[in-house]
Scaffold this active site. Structure first.
Site, PDB file in Angstrom:
ATOM      1  N   ASN A  16      35.429  54.875  38.943  1.00 16.03           N
ATOM      2  CA  ASN A  16      35.016  53.465  39.009  1.00 16.03           C
ATOM      3  C   ASN A  16      34.887  53.005  40.465  1.00 16.03           C
ATOM      4  OD1 ASN A  16      34.775  51.994  36.281  1.00 16.03           O
ATOM      5  ND2 ASN A  16      36.561  53.312  36.003  1.00 16.03           N
ATOM      6  N   ILE A  94      51.736  48.694  35.250  1.00 10.57           N
ATOM      7  CA  ILE A  94      51.895  47.279  34.914  1.00 10.57           C
ATOM      8  C   ILE A  94      52.292  46.536  36.186  1.00 10.57           C
ATOM      9  CG2 ILE A  94      53.363  45.666  33.642  1.00 10.57           C
ATOM     10  CD1 ILE A  94      53.400  47.786  31.376  1.00 10.57           C
ATOM     11  N   HIS A 111      39.094  47.760  31.368  1.00  9.75           N
ATOM     12  CA  HIS A 111      39.904  48.404  30.332  1.00  9.75           C
ATOM     13  C   HIS A 111      38.960  49.085  29.335  1.00  9.75           C
ATOM     14  CE1 HIS A 111      43.288  49.050  27.648  1.00  9.75           C
ATOM     15  NE2 HIS A 111      42.500  48.670  26.663  1.00  9.75           N
ATOM     16  N   GLU A 176      31.136  52.058  31.433  1.00 10.56           N
ATOM     17  CA  GLU A 176      32.206  51.370  32.190  1.00 10.56           C
ATOM     18  C   GLU A 176      31.764  51.122  33.617  1.00 10.56           C
ATOM     19  OE1 GLU A 176      36.271  52.745  32.433  1.00 10.56           O
ATOM     20  OE2 GLU A 176      36.064  53.700  30.497  1.00 10.56           O
TER      21      GLU A 176
HETATM   22  C1  GRF Z   1      38.933  54.224  33.181  1.00  9.97           C
HETATM   23  O1  GRF Z   1      38.680  54.599  31.862  1.00  9.97           O
HETATM   24  C2  GRF Z   1      39.457  52.823  33.206  1.00  9.97           C
HETATM   25  O2  GRF Z   1      38.836  51.965  32.323  1.00  9.97           O
HETATM   26  C3  GRF Z   1      40.878  53.058  32.807  1.00  9.97           C
HETATM   27  O3  GRF Z   1      41.249  54.207  33.502  1.00  9.97           O
HETATM   28  C4  GRF Z   1      40.109  54.994  33.728  1.00  9.97           C
HETATM   29  C5  GRF Z   1      40.002  55.222  35.203  1.00  9.97           C
HETATM   30  O4  GRF Z   1      39.007  56.103  35.551  1.00  9.97           O
HETATM   31  N1  GRF Z   1      41.712  51.924  33.002  1.00  9.97           N
HETATM   32  P1  GRF Z   1      38.659  56.343  37.074  1.00  9.97           P
HETATM   33  O5  GRF Z   1      39.952  56.614  37.828  1.00  9.97           O
HETATM   34  O6  GRF Z   1      37.943  55.146  37.618  1.00  9.97           O
HETATM   35  O7  GRF Z   1      37.779  57.557  37.058  1.00  9.97           O
END
Ligand code: GRF
Length: 225
Positions: A16, A94, A111, A176
């Site tokens: 991400n 958290i 999420h 995502e």
């Molecule tokens: C993603 O699926 C995000 O939504 C979740 O953890 C994962 C992280 O992936 N909370 P990355 O580290 O960005 O590849």
């Protein structure tokens, strides 16, 4: 107007984070990343950050007495870069209530489920176990309750016959990335903003999550006048 300044929190692979970097590099996202912050010194997200020449900070929870003390340290580092927006992009810890309150209205999370369905971990397996036909991802404001803040936007994918948790996760991931980029771009544009009572879109309270279209842009549900 100067580019929106982001602090990105991540614990794992960092795909991400990479999506945000790519979108900034090719002009889709008018933002800059002021720092990347993690609870995991060896995580790939920090390696990506360092390779990109970004300010990268890790603080290990075990070096602190408790959650509050760890958050206090890590988020002092975050505050030092004076971000306009904190983006939790795969930050798998958290965050204490005191710290969430300190940054209220300035922190979002991505999420991998269609919240309010399936907060917490193992969302892909939970979708299959529940026999659902649709899965997705959500960008929401961070509040003290886990994965429960006001929702800005969602991306949806169908569940296909024979799907495994791994297959679902793999198919969801590019959506995502597009969702996170589009959400941060919308906040950067000022067309959406996070106030004390939740998100506003084009000057009105957002009553239903924006939806990611095939064009990778966010669209209001019909009825958002
Ligand atoms: C993603 O699926 C995000 O939504 C979740 O953890 C994962 C992280 O992936 N909370 P990355 O580290 O960005 O590849």
């Amino acid at each position: 107007m100067s580019a929106l300044s982001l602090a990105v929190l991540a614990s794992g692979r960092g795909t991400n984070l990479q999506a945000l970097l790519d979108a900034i590099a090719d002009g889709r996202l008018p933002a800059r990343i002021a720092g990347v912050f993690s609870d995991k010194p060896a995580c790939n997200a920090l390696a990506i950050a360092r390779a990109a020449g970004l300010h990268a900070v890790a603080r290990r929870p075990r070096d602190y007495a408790d959650r509050d003390a760890h958050d206090e340290a890590l988020f002092s580092d975050v505050a030092a870069v004076q971000p306009d927006l904190i983006v939790c992009a795969g930050y798998l810890r958290i965050i204490s209530e005191r710290t969430v309150r300190r940054f209220e209205s300035r922190m979002v999370n991505i999420h991998p489920s269609l919240l309010p369905r399936h907060p917490g971990l193992d969302t892909h397996a939970k979708v299959l176990a529940a026999g659902e036909t649709e899965h997705g991802a959500t960008v929401h404001a961070v509040i003290p309750a886990l994965d429960a803040g006001p929702v800005l936007a969602q991306a949806r994918i169908p569940v296909l016959a024979g799907d495994t948790p791994e297959a679902l996760a793999e198919r969801l991931l590019p959506r995502e990335h597009a969702l996170l980029v589009a959400s941060v771009a919308l906040l950067a544009s000022g067309r959406a903003r996070l106030g004390a009572a939740g998100f506003e879109y084009e000057g009105r309270p957002l009553r239903a999550p924006l939806q990611l279209g095939a064009d990778d842009h966010l669209h209001p549900e019909p009825g958002h006048a």
